[in-house]
Design a protein around this motif. Structure first.
Motif, PDB file in Angstrom:
ATOM      1  N   THR A   3      33.344  47.970  36.719  1.00 23.32           N
ATOM      2  CA  THR A   3      34.279  46.941  36.284  1.00 23.32           C
ATOM      3  C   THR A   3      34.170  45.735  37.204  1.00 23.32           C
ATOM      4  OG1 THR A   3      35.921  48.095  37.563  1.00 23.32           O
ATOM      5  CG2 THR A   3      35.930  48.474  35.204  1.00 23.32           C
ATOM      6  N   ARG A   4      33.209  45.796  38.131  1.00 27.70           N
ATOM      7  CA  ARG A   4      33.073  44.691  39.070  1.00 27.70           C
ATOM      8  C   ARG A   4      32.301  43.561  38.416  1.00 27.70           C
ATOM      9  NH1 ARG A   4      31.654  49.248  42.318  1.00 27.70           N
ATOM     10  NH2 ARG A   4      29.512  48.747  41.898  1.00 27.70           N
ATOM     11  N   ASN A 340      44.829  40.139  39.492  1.00 29.25           N
ATOM     12  CA  ASN A 340      43.887  40.932  38.719  1.00 29.25           C
ATOM     13  C   ASN A 340      43.267  41.992  39.635  1.00 29.25           C
ATOM     14  OD1 ASN A 340      41.430  41.756  37.373  1.00 29.25           O
ATOM     15  ND2 ASN A 340      41.696  39.974  36.063  1.00 29.25           N
ATOM     16  N   HIS A 342      40.529  43.796  39.099  1.00 28.71           N
ATOM     17  CA  HIS A 342      39.067  43.928  39.053  1.00 28.71           C
ATOM     18  C   HIS A 342      38.426  43.111  40.173  1.00 28.71           C
ATOM     19  CE1 HIS A 342      38.689  45.180  34.553  1.00 28.71           C
ATOM     20  NE2 HIS A 342      39.514  45.921  35.243  1.00 28.71           N
ATOM     21  N   SER A 344      35.710  40.851  41.905  1.00 25.49           N
ATOM     22  CA  SER A 344      34.771  39.882  41.336  1.00 25.49           C
ATOM     23  C   SER A 344      34.336  38.884  42.402  1.00 25.49           C
ATOM     24  CB  SER A 344      35.420  39.139  40.157  1.00 25.49           C
ATOM     25  OG  SER A 344      36.682  38.628  40.525  1.00 25.49           O
ATOM     26  N   THR A 369      31.958  48.575  47.062  1.00 21.77           N
ATOM     27  CA  THR A 369      32.312  47.419  46.237  1.00 21.77           C
ATOM     28  C   THR A 369      32.172  46.104  47.017  1.00 21.77           C
ATOM     29  OG1 THR A 369      33.809  48.791  44.967  1.00 21.77           O
ATOM     30  CG2 THR A 369      34.143  46.423  44.812  1.00 21.77           C
ATOM     31  N   THR A 503      37.769  47.728  27.816  1.00 16.19           N
ATOM     32  CA  THR A 503      38.023  46.294  28.005  1.00 16.19           C
ATOM     33  C   THR A 503      36.891  45.417  27.480  1.00 16.19           C
ATOM     34  OG1 THR A 503      39.186  46.912  29.996  1.00 16.19           O
ATOM     35  CG2 THR A 503      38.656  44.594  29.757  1.00 16.19           C
TER      36      THR A 503
END
Ligand SMILES: [Zn+2]
Length: 605
Positions: A3-4, A340, A342, A344, A369, A503
């Motif tokens: 989901t990155r 959020n 997630h 990024s 991550t 998603t």
């Protein structure tokens, strides 16, 4: 893990299919000073590049605010900024001039053609040749995201978050409870179904406006391939990796049957797997759990160690503004701000305003991550140079960006690296099979059958083949059964719309094969680095402090989108996109699995 994602706009990369013949003409044209077509294109592109960069920055700043402080006002501001950028890049006058110049491509340099092709692909996302359609699509997407983000999951009548559901699936050994959790996780599907049906038609309409057959065809154009070619590429990945997948599937279902004290099933029931979509099979390789080794670390150390990974290989430090401008740690207790969740990486101005959004805590997941996100950051830094115009400051294809993130994550989890940075004690005796098994289960091998198989094929069916909405769920579970060897706990009717619970199906459509390609690409680079540069085994190697590795990575990163991705990959590794390196990486695991599974029926019928 996957989901990155980058912000959508950063991912809207493209690589135009180039006629090599024209590229060969370019040097002599460049030498000629008086080429009125080239002058006209230079003038046009200099205006477009500077306007695009400026509007991109305005939109990114609004998106950053909306992501780091979620409020309806920030969402609205972000949508307005998005519309402004769309109105510019999709402007009919701009599209017309781009098309006219491309008709004269024989008179233009390769770099110019690349920028024009890229501009057309960006325009194709929001063609103002049909403003009503483009506006309807933006509004339908906003509405869909709002349903997605505000959906309330309920378990036994109580509101729970998606994280609560994931935590329960990670821990619970009670199959009745797991089934209730899994079914609760699928309740967003019916709420999203009508919006997705509408979006399918709007997205296909937008793509047709610029001459593409459908939205899937528009998305794969970023790779310079057709829908059939993209599907074939993904089918090839699955064909080559299938012996390993069948062995892993067999080993996993026996392991889970033992855990839940059940007979060994033919296909694996979906609620037995910790991940809601069975896309990764976490938590099954106990010998590779690094959690205890992070207890004396801080979140700041985790991010700094990811920067040191790069500076040690000869890269510059990140811009000083990265630290104060990023949002790297969880919101403090008592702070009402919502951000959020997630992770990024952001290239806000396509220059030096580079930031990351994370919620880093000192644990193995965030260690991986943080390295992954800084892979994106160093890619941004690599192609931010005068030779790369803003329109081409992007990954050579979308999978290259994700691939560099994943490569950095893979390198960060090698035992010799973990020892060199002090996560593992020098005398730590690693169970090499446990580490390899862990890599293979997540993201590794099951992920390919999810992304190349279920996601890619289902989305191709709905966009390219216009599959009637009355058959969507049936087709979904057919692919889950065929590609993944997974089945739902009970039959799922059309009222559920289970694909919409993912998603990306809603907000990053017809794009997910990118993550599969990134996995394959990552292994090719890693294999080259380990064997040819470090001369160490790919399953246990250490990039730290090696300038030659840094030079190898930098050379690819610096190009951005100025060269064809196939040529870049071939120049760097000597081979085309291939699962060869992946197969070799997991070869020792395959032998181990074959012994473990001796006497068991392999796979499913
Ligand atoms: Zn990423």
């Amino acid at each position: 893990m996957l989901t990155r994602v980058l912000p959508l706009s950063v991912f809207r990369a493209c690589v135009a299919a180039l006629a090599l013949a024209f590229a060969a003409l370019a040097p002599c044209l460049r030498a000629a000073d008086t080429n009125p077509t080239q002058d006209r294109a230079d003038h046009f592109l200099s205006l477009v590049n500077s306007s695009y960069q400026a509007l991109y920055y305005v939109e990114s700043q609004a998106q950053w605010k909306a992501a780091t402080d979620v409020t309806p006002a920030h969402d609205a501001a972000s949508e307005t900024a998005g519309k402004a950028r769309a109105a510019f890049v999709g402007n009919p006058a701009l599209i017309k001039e781009t098309k006219q110049l491309l008709l004269l491509r024989r008179e233009l340099t390769d770099l110019t053609i690349r920028q024009l092709e890229r501009l057309l692909l960006i325009a194709a996302e929001s063609p103002m040749t049909n403003p009503a359609l483009t506006t309807a699509r933006i509004e339908a997407e906003t509405a869909q995201n709002s349903i997605l983000n505000s959906h309330e999951f309920k378990l036994a009548g109580k509101v729970v978050t998606a994280n609560d559901l994931d935590n329960l699936l990670n821990k619970s050994t009670d199959l009745a409870e797991r089934r209730a959790v899994w079914e609760a996780s699928k309740t967003s599907g019916p709420a999203l179904r009508a919006g997705l049906v509408k979006l399918r038609d709007l997205r296909n309409g937008v793509a047709k406006e610029m001459g593409y057959d459908d939205y899937f065809a528009l998305q794969v154009a970023s790779y310079g391939v057709t829908t059939d070619e993209m599907l074939k590429l993904n089918e090839d990945f699955m064909r080559v990796l299938r012996p390993l997948y069948l062995q892993l599937h067999t080993w996993t279902k026996h392991k889970l049957a033992e855990k839940f004290k059940q007979p060994v099933p033919n296909r694996i029931p979906a609620h037995w797997i910790n991940n809601r979509w069975a896309q990764e099979w976490d938590g099954l390789s106990a010998g590779a759990d690094l959690t205890p080794f992070f207890k004396d670390r801080t979140a700041e150390w985790v991010v700094k160690s990811a920067e040191s990974f790069y500076t040690g290989m000869g890269f510059a430090k990140m811009p000083a503004s990265f630290w104060p401008k990023s949002d790297l740690y969880p919101v403090a207790p008592g702070d009402k701000r919502k951000k959020n969740t997630h992770a990024s990486a952001w290239h806000l101005d396509l220059a030096n305003d580079i930031r990351s959004l994370m919620s880093v805590e000192p644990n193995p997941w965030w260690f991986t991550t943080a390295h992954h996100e800084l892979g994106h950051v160093y890619y941004f830094m690599g192609y931010t140079r005068p030779a790369v115009p803003p329109l081409l400051r992007n990954g050579a294809n979308p999978a290259f960006h994700e691939g560099f993130g994943e490569l950095t994550g893979l390198a960060a989890n090698q035992v010799p690296y973990l020892k060199s940075v002090g996560v593992l004690p020098a005398d730590f005796k690693a169970d090499q099979t446990a580490f390899l098994l862990n890599d293979a289960l997540s993201p590794g091998i099951p992920f390919i059958y999810w992304s190349s198989g279920v996601m890619a094929h289902w989305e191709a069916d709905i966009y390219a083949k216009n599959l009637p909405a009355s058959e969507w769920n049936q087709r979904w579970w057919k692919y889950v059964a065929e590609f993944q060897g997974i089945e739902p706990p009970a039959a799922r009717g059309e009222e559920f719309c289970d694909p919409a619970t993912k998603t990306h199906i809603n907000d990053n459509p017809a794009f997910y094969y990118t993550y599969a390609i990134a996995q394959v690409f990552k292994h090719q680079l890693h294999d080259h680095i380990a064997k040819k540069i470090l001369k160490q085994p790919p399953q246990a190697c250490n990039y730290a402090g090696n300038r030659e590795v840094g030079d190898f990575i930098r050379k690819i990163m610096e190009q951005g989108q100025t060269a064809d991705w196939r040529k870049l990959l071939r120049d760097a590794t000597g081979e085309d996109l291939s699962t060869r390196a992946m197969v070799e990486y997991y070869a020792p695991l395959l032998s181990w699995l074959e012994k473990e599974n001796a006497g068991r029926p392999i796979g499913w019928q």
